[in-house]
Design a protein around this motif. Structure first.
Motif, mmCIF file in Angstrom:
data_model
loop_
_atom_site.group_PDB
_atom_site.id
_atom_site.type_symbol
_atom_site.label_atom_id
_atom_site.label_comp_id
_atom_site.label_asym_id
_atom_site.label_seq_id
_atom_site.Cartn_x
_atom_site.Cartn_y
_atom_site.Cartn_z
ATOM 1 N N ARG A 175 52.677 67.017 -5.307
ATOM 2 C CA ARG A 175 51.533 67.924 -5.292
ATOM 3 C C ARG A 175 51.240 68.500 -3.914
ATOM 4 O O ARG A 175 50.757 69.628 -3.785
ATOM 5 C CB ARG A 175 50.282 67.202 -5.794
ATOM 6 C CG ARG A 175 50.276 66.860 -7.265
ATOM 7 C CD ARG A 175 48.945 66.299 -7.704
ATOM 8 N NE ARG A 175 48.667 64.981 -7.133
ATOM 9 C CZ ARG A 175 47.795 64.744 -6.180
ATOM 10 N NH1 ARG A 175 47.109 65.750 -5.633
ATOM 11 N NH2 ARG A 175 47.586 63.516 -5.722
ATOM 12 N N VAL A 176 51.506 67.706 -2.856
ATOM 13 C CA VAL A 176 51.022 68.062 -1.523
ATOM 14 C C VAL A 176 52.199 68.132 -0.544
ATOM 15 O O VAL A 176 53.017 67.211 -0.494
ATOM 16 C CB VAL A 176 49.985 67.029 -1.038
ATOM 17 C CG1 VAL A 176 49.475 67.383 0.354
ATOM 18 C CG2 VAL A 176 48.819 66.947 -2.029
ATOM 19 N N PRO A 177 52.293 69.193 0.251
ATOM 20 C CA PRO A 177 53.392 69.300 1.228
ATOM 21 C C PRO A 177 53.135 68.445 2.464
ATOM 22 O O PRO A 177 52.006 68.020 2.720
ATOM 23 C CB PRO A 177 53.384 70.781 1.592
ATOM 24 C CG PRO A 177 51.953 71.196 1.428
ATOM 25 C CD PRO A 177 51.435 70.396 0.259
ATOM 26 N N VAL A 178 54.197 68.209 3.236
ATOM 27 C CA VAL A 178 54.069 67.471 4.493
ATOM 28 C C VAL A 178 53.161 68.229 5.453
ATOM 29 O O VAL A 178 52.252 67.664 6.058
ATOM 30 C CB VAL A 178 55.454 67.241 5.134
ATOM 31 C CG1 VAL A 178 55.305 66.743 6.573
ATOM 32 C CG2 VAL A 178 56.250 66.232 4.316
ATOM 33 N N GLY A 179 53.420 69.521 5.615
ATOM 34 C CA GLY A 179 52.600 70.348 6.494
ATOM 35 C C GLY A 179 53.338 70.863 7.712
ATOM 36 O O GLY A 179 52.940 71.864 8.296
ATOM 37 N N ILE A 180 54.411 70.177 8.123
ATOM 38 C CA ILE A 180 55.231 70.637 9.243
ATOM 39 C C ILE A 180 56.420 71.394 8.659
ATOM 40 O O ILE A 180 57.097 70.881 7.762
ATOM 41 C CB ILE A 180 55.715 69.452 10.102
ATOM 42 C CG1 ILE A 180 54.514 68.704 10.701
ATOM 43 C CG2 ILE A 180 56.629 69.935 11.216
ATOM 44 C CD1 ILE A 180 54.882 67.470 11.484
ATOM 45 N N PRO A 181 56.700 72.596 9.133
ATOM 46 C CA PRO A 181 57.755 73.424 8.536
ATOM 47 C C PRO A 181 59.098 72.695 8.458
ATOM 48 O O PRO A 181 59.518 72.032 9.403
ATOM 49 C CB PRO A 181 57.847 74.615 9.502
ATOM 50 C CG PRO A 181 56.490 74.708 10.113
ATOM 51 C CD PRO A 181 56.010 73.291 10.236
ATOM 52 N N PHE A 182 59.739 72.807 7.278
ATOM 53 C CA PHE A 182 61.091 72.333 7.015
ATOM 54 C C PHE A 182 61.218 70.795 7.035
ATOM 55 O O PHE A 182 62.339 70.278 7.059
ATOM 56 C CB PHE A 182 62.096 72.954 7.990
ATOM 57 C CG PHE A 182 62.015 74.441 8.065
ATOM 58 C CD1 PHE A 182 62.414 75.221 6.989
ATOM 59 C CD2 PHE A 182 61.523 75.081 9.198
ATOM 60 C CE1 PHE A 182 62.324 76.605 7.054
ATOM 61 C CE2 PHE A 182 61.443 76.447 9.265
ATOM 62 C CZ PHE A 182 61.848 77.219 8.188
ATOM 63 N N ILE A 183 60.129 70.073 6.994
ATOM 64 C CA ILE A 183 60.192 68.614 6.834
ATOM 65 C C ILE A 183 59.757 68.289 5.418
ATOM 66 O O ILE A 183 58.635 68.607 5.014
ATOM 67 C CB ILE A 183 59.299 67.885 7.866
ATOM 68 C CG1 ILE A 183 59.803 68.131 9.277
ATOM 69 C CG2 ILE A 183 59.271 66.383 7.570
ATOM 70 C CD1 ILE A 183 58.994 67.432 10.369
ATOM 71 N N LYS A 184 60.638 67.675 4.659
ATOM 72 C CA LYS A 184 60.372 67.386 3.255
ATOM 73 C C LYS A 184 59.866 65.966 3.021
ATOM 74 O O LYS A 184 59.262 65.676 1.993
ATOM 75 C CB LYS A 184 61.648 67.616 2.426
ATOM 76 C CG LYS A 184 62.216 69.024 2.529
ATOM 77 C CD LYS A 184 61.238 70.067 2.042
ATOM 78 C CE LYS A 184 61.845 71.466 2.094
ATOM 79 N NZ LYS A 184 60.882 72.507 1.641
ATOM 80 N N GLY A 185 60.190 65.069 3.960
ATOM 81 C CA GLY A 185 59.771 63.681 3.781
ATOM 82 C C GLY A 185 60.801 62.852 3.060
ATOM 83 O O GLY A 185 61.957 63.276 2.849
ATOM 84 N N CYS A 186 60.418 61.669 2.626
ATOM 85 C CA CYS A 186 61.320 60.729 1.953
ATOM 86 C C CYS A 186 61.508 61.128 0.509
ATOM 87 O O CYS A 186 60.535 61.369 -0.210
ATOM 88 C CB CYS A 186 60.762 59.313 2.050
ATOM 89 S SG CYS A 186 61.826 58.050 1.334
ATOM 90 N N ARG A 187 62.760 61.169 0.060
ATOM 91 C CA ARG A 187 63.056 61.546 -1.323
ATOM 92 C C ARG A 187 63.556 60.343 -2.110
ATOM 93 O O ARG A 187 64.094 59.420 -1.543
ATOM 94 C CB ARG A 187 64.105 62.654 -1.351
ATOM 95 C CG ARG A 187 63.613 63.954 -0.727
ATOM 96 C CD ARG A 187 62.410 64.485 -1.462
ATOM 97 N NE ARG A 187 61.933 65.747 -0.908
ATOM 98 C CZ ARG A 187 60.814 66.347 -1.301
ATOM 99 N NH1 ARG A 187 60.048 65.785 -2.220
ATOM 100 N NH2 ARG A 187 60.441 67.488 -0.757
#
Length: 282
Positions: free
Chosen positions: A270-282
């Motif tokens: 639902r919510v993005p990380v907020g820093i461009p091009f960082i997707k986080g843990c998948r």
């Protein structure tokens, strides 16, 4: 182990130790104005201000937590130097003010909103050698540009100062808003084990960014170098902070998935990380 009441007294004493360091800063204001009016040289004014800080520390340090008192005094002295500096060299003076306020506000924010995690490290003065090197690089590049490349001033420097300040203020506000929203669930250190006071925060600013404190710090760091008109440091800050947060976020989200499972997976969707091009843990 300390009793809860004793812990509360310790937190209050540590926080008051930090706040009390602002006393010599406010007492220094007349010396700053006298210096600006040309009644005293900058060297004499600074010497008097330094003596004021030393006397205040020596007289009152035994009433407070000395380790906190010392660091807070150092930072408020830097703040005072930045204020004096900003009248003759606005960019570097503001950068110095920004650095001191950041570290002081980190300690104060933790003390106010999540005091159980308050330690001497909450100033973030010992963040990392890389962080200290980045600050040294920013100062070095600024002075090289000022005295060797653009002695008559960097083109559009006031526009860059305004843009940089907007980024710094926005980033700082976002970070502190994140700390205020999370409160006891906020920590400067990634928690590898569940904490009974830790909760998954998804409301407020966390409804827009999964890691608003990191987003704030990212834009704050980049904004400082725009303010200084440091193109090399800007690129290095941009790359270094992006790489740092991309690795940290993956690691942190891995622990959050272990703690909260599908609850955090749904939050990720639902919510993005907020820093461009960082997707986080998948």
């Amino acid at each position: 182990m300390y009793e809860p009441m004793n812990l509360e007294l310790i937190y209050r004493k540590n926080l008051s130790s930090c706040f009390s360091s602002f006393v010599p800063f406010f007492l220094s204001i007349p010396f700053i104005f006298v210096c600006l009016l040309g009644r005293l040289s900058c060297y004499i004014s600074f010497l008097l201000i330094l003596i004021l800080f030393v006397i205040h520390f020596l007289v009152l340090s035994h009433f407070y937590t000395k380790e906190v008192f010392l660091r807070a005094h150092f930072l408020t002295l830097i703040l005072t130097i930045g204020c004096i500096w900003s009248f003759t060299s606005p960019a570097i003076g503001l950068f110095t003010i920004i650095l001191s306020i950041f570290h002081l506000s980190e300690y104060i924010s933790v003390g106010l909103w999540c005091p159980r995690t308050l330690t001497i490290d909450s100033f973030l003065l010992n963040h990392s050698p890389q962080y200290h090197g980045a600050i040294a690089l920013a100062y070095t590049e600024y002075f090289i540009e000022k005295y060797f490349l653009f002695p008559n001033g960097f083109p559009f420097h006031w526009l860059l100062i305004i843009l940089g300040l907007l980024m710094v203020i926005s980033g700082e506000y976002l970070r502190k808003l994140a700390m205020y929203t999370a409160r006891q669930s906020f920590s400067h250190l990634i928690q590898d084990k569940p904490n009974k006071e830790h909760r998954l925060i998804t409301h407020g600013i966390y409804n827009y960014y999964r890691h608003p404190s990191y987003v704030g710090w990212f834009w704050w760091a980049c904004g400082t170098q725009i303010l200084l008109a440091n193109p090399i440091s800007f690129l290095l800050y941009l790359i270094a902070t992006w790489l740092f947060f991309s690795e940290r976020i993956v690691y942190e989200e891995g622990t959050l998935i272990r703690f909260y499972g599908e609850l955090y997976r749904d939050y990720q969707k639902r919510v993005p990380v907020g820093i461009p091009f960082i997707k986080g843990c998948r």
